[in-house]
Every structure is written in structure tokens, then in C-alpha cells.
Design a protein around this motif. Structure first.
Motif, short mmCIF file in Angstrom:
data_model
loop_
_atom_site.label_atom_id
_atom_site.label_comp_id
_atom_site.label_asym_id
_atom_site.label_seq_id
_atom_site.Cartn_x
_atom_site.Cartn_y
_atom_site.Cartn_z
N PRO A 86 -4.25 -24.29 -14.94
CA PRO A 86 -5.52 -23.68 -15.34
C PRO A 86 -5.49 -22.16 -15.46
N LYS A 87 -4.50 -21.49 -14.85
CA LYS A 87 -4.53 -20.01 -14.84
C LYS A 87 -4.63 -19.44 -16.24
N ILE A 88 -3.75 -19.88 -17.14
CA ILE A 88 -3.75 -19.33 -18.50
C ILE A 88 -5.02 -19.74 -19.24
N ILE A 89 -5.53 -20.91 -18.89
CA ILE A 89 -6.74 -21.42 -19.54
C ILE A 89 -7.96 -20.61 -19.11
N PHE A 90 -8.06 -20.38 -17.81
CA PHE A 90 -9.20 -19.59 -17.30
C PHE A 90 -9.12 -18.15 -17.81
N ASP A 91 -7.92 -17.60 -17.85
CA ASP A 91 -7.78 -16.23 -18.39
C ASP A 91 -8.28 -16.17 -19.83
N TYR A 92 -7.89 -17.17 -20.64
CA TYR A 92 -8.30 -17.18 -22.05
C TYR A 92 -9.82 -17.34 -22.15
N GLU A 122 -2.94 -20.66 -1.61
CA GLU A 122 -2.88 -22.06 -2.01
C GLU A 122 -4.23 -22.59 -2.51
N SER A 123 -5.29 -21.81 -2.29
CA SER A 123 -6.65 -22.30 -2.57
C SER A 123 -6.92 -22.39 -4.07
N ASN A 124 -7.39 -23.54 -4.53
CA ASN A 124 -7.78 -23.67 -5.94
C ASN A 124 -9.00 -22.80 -6.24
N TYR A 125 -9.87 -22.67 -5.25
CA TYR A 125 -11.03 -21.78 -5.42
C TYR A 125 -10.56 -20.35 -5.65
N LYS A 126 -9.60 -19.88 -4.83
CA LYS A 126 -9.11 -18.49 -4.99
C LYS A 126 -8.48 -18.31 -6.38
N MET A 127 -7.71 -19.30 -6.80
CA MET A 127 -7.09 -19.22 -8.14
C MET A 127 -8.16 -19.09 -9.20
N THR A 128 -9.26 -19.84 -9.03
CA THR A 128 -10.34 -19.81 -10.03
C THR A 128 -11.09 -18.49 -9.99
N VAL A 129 -11.27 -17.92 -8.79
CA VAL A 129 -11.89 -16.60 -8.68
C VAL A 129 -11.02 -15.56 -9.40
N ASP A 130 -9.73 -15.60 -9.10
CA ASP A 130 -8.81 -14.60 -9.66
C ASP A 130 -8.76 -14.65 -11.18
#
Ligand SMILES: O=C(O)[C@H](O)[C@@H](O)[C@H](O)[C@H](O)COP(=O)(O)O
Length: 237
Positions: free
Chosen positions: A40-46, A76-84
Motif C-alpha cells: 500500500p505504501k506506493i498506492i497511498f503516496d499516489y 510494524e504498525s499498519n496504522y503507522k504506515m498509513t499515517v506516514d
């Protein structure tokens, strides 16, 4: 089921973001379960970069399909990844974000989140219904946090259960198959050569496909779209 194959994961990010913007263009509040991991990282960034100012985020409620049982600021948190990668870049009210409390005792949190889904989501056949469930797939064929060695959790009667990562032993809170397959739409986002073998087995019903939780994603009432890049789809050609 729709299969969309793109040359690169950047194109997957673009196409999924446009699909998301289409779904978000609604007068109603839409309820979205986000996936975790790294895809999801690249997806959320886009999404944040190209549609951050276009989408009315006040009409979108975010939940998680699964979460690691760690603090919200843990790497490791998916929430943190989504915030970032997303939440820190868009104007979304705090009250629209329903994170799994990874810092809580896992069983108690699975109960709390199950009740939260019952309270916050509309129902279909008395089961909470998401407008969109975003999924990834592990290279072992798992999805959300239901792994092949505990595939029976997929059919658990609860909305959410506690799962354990087979390698790390890390505890997770995850939604179950009854929630995933009750959604109005499910988007599988799978990229990279490491996923190609399992994608091929699932689509061609080869080898151990029936033992992969990802194979059980078959929404009863909604659409299922697989967004793949060429690397993940190399076994389908
Ligand atoms: O918490 C998680 O890890 C995810 O929700 C999980 O189901 C993920 O989608 C797959 O493991 C794929 O992960 P990658 O995107 O990192 O390959």
C-alpha cells in the motif's frame, strides 16, 4: 471478477487511485477497510499526491482489515504506515479513523473491533458491510492476517479474530471471511515477482490453491477486482 494487469506497480497505484476516487465520489459516507504491509505504501503516496485535494475525505471512514498487535508508533504498525504515507498528507477528521488498537490485549481488541464494526457499518444479511475492502496477498497466499496454517479462521463466526504470524509468532487482529466476502467491492492489490507463483496457482486452480486464504476471497454480493503488475501476473500469460 475483474482482472486488471499493468506494466508496473506505479501504474497499479495510479489505476487503483482512480478507482478509489470514483468510489469516493459519493454523497454518502463510505466505509473502507485498508490493507497493510508494504504494497500500500506506493498506492497511498499516489493517492495523497494526486487526489489528496480532490477527494472529500470527510465522507470517508477508514478501518483496517488487519493490524499487528504493536503500538501505533511501532515500525510494524499498519496504522503507522498509513499515517506516514496517507493520513499525514490529507485533511481527514480524526473521528473518521477507526484504527485497531494494537497496544491492547489481542483477544479483548478483537472483541472490541468486532463490536465497533457492528456499530459503525451498515449491515447486509445482518453482517457489517464495507463499501470497499482493500487486500494484499502474502507470498504464501495469506490475505488480511489469515495464514494457510490457520485457514479455519477464515470461517470464524466472529467479525474479527486473533491470528498469529507463522514465522514471527507476531499476534494480529484480523477481520474474517464473513466480513471480506460481504463487501460491496474488494480490491486485491498484488505486485512483484514473489507473488507470481501463488497468483498463478489461484487463477489456474493448480497445486495447493485451495489451501490459500486468498483463494477464499469471493464476495457474494459485490465486485472483486485484482490489480496486478506484470511481475505478479507473469504466470497468467
Ligand atoms: O498486515 C499485513 O501484512 C497485511 O495486511 C497483509 O495481508 C499483507 O497485505 C500481505 O502480507 C502482503 O504484504 P506486502 O504488501 O508487504 O507484500
Amino acid at each position: 471478477m475483474k482482472l486488471k494487469i499493468y506494466d508496473t506497480k506505479e501504474q497499479v497505484a495510479k489505476e487503483f487511485s482512480e478507482y478509489f476516487r470514483y468510489l469516493a465520489n459519493s454523497d454518502q459516507t463510505i466505509h473502507v477497510a485498508l490493507s497493510g504491509g508494504s504494497t500500500p505504501k506506493i498506492i497511498f503516496d499516489y493517492l495523497a499526491t494526486h487526489f489528496g485535494n480532490e477527494i472529500d475525505w470527510s465522507k470517508i471512514n477508514f478501518y483496517w482489515g488487519d493490524e499487528r498487535c504493536v503500538a501505533p508508533d511501532d515500525s510494524e504498525s499498519n496504522y503507522k504506515m498509513t499515517v506516514d504515507h496517507l493520513l499525514s498528507k490529507i485533511e481527514i477528521p480524526e473521528e473518521n479513523i477507526f484504527r485497531v488498537l494494537g497496544e491492547n490485549e489481542p483477544k479483548a481488541e478483537a472483541v472490541r473491533y468486532s463490536q465497533l464494526l457492528d456499530t459503525e457499518l451498515p449491515k447486509l444479511n445482518d453482517i457489517p458491510q464495507f463499501d470497499l475492502v482493500m487486500l494484499g496477498m502474502g507470498d504464501d497466499g495469506h490475505t488480511v492476517s489469515i495464514f494457510p496454517d490457520s485457514i479455519k479462521l477464515w470461517d470464524d463466526k466472529e467479525n474479527c479474530v486473533v491470528a498469529v504470524h507463522p514465522d514471527s509468532g507476531q499476534k494480529r487482529v484480523t477481520i474474517t471471511g464473513k466480513i471480506v466476502n460481504n463487501a460491496k467491492a474488494v480490491a486485491f492489490l498484488v505486485t512483484g515477482a514473489g507473488k507470481a507463483e501463488k497468483v498463478q496457482e489461484i487463477f489456474k486452480k493448480e497445486k495447493d490453491f485451495a489451501s490459500y486464504p486468498a483463494n477464499l476471497v469471493q464476495p457474494k454480493h459485490g465486485e472483486l477486482i485484482w490489480f496486478l503488475d506484470q511481475d505478479a501476473a507473469s504466470g497468467l500469460n
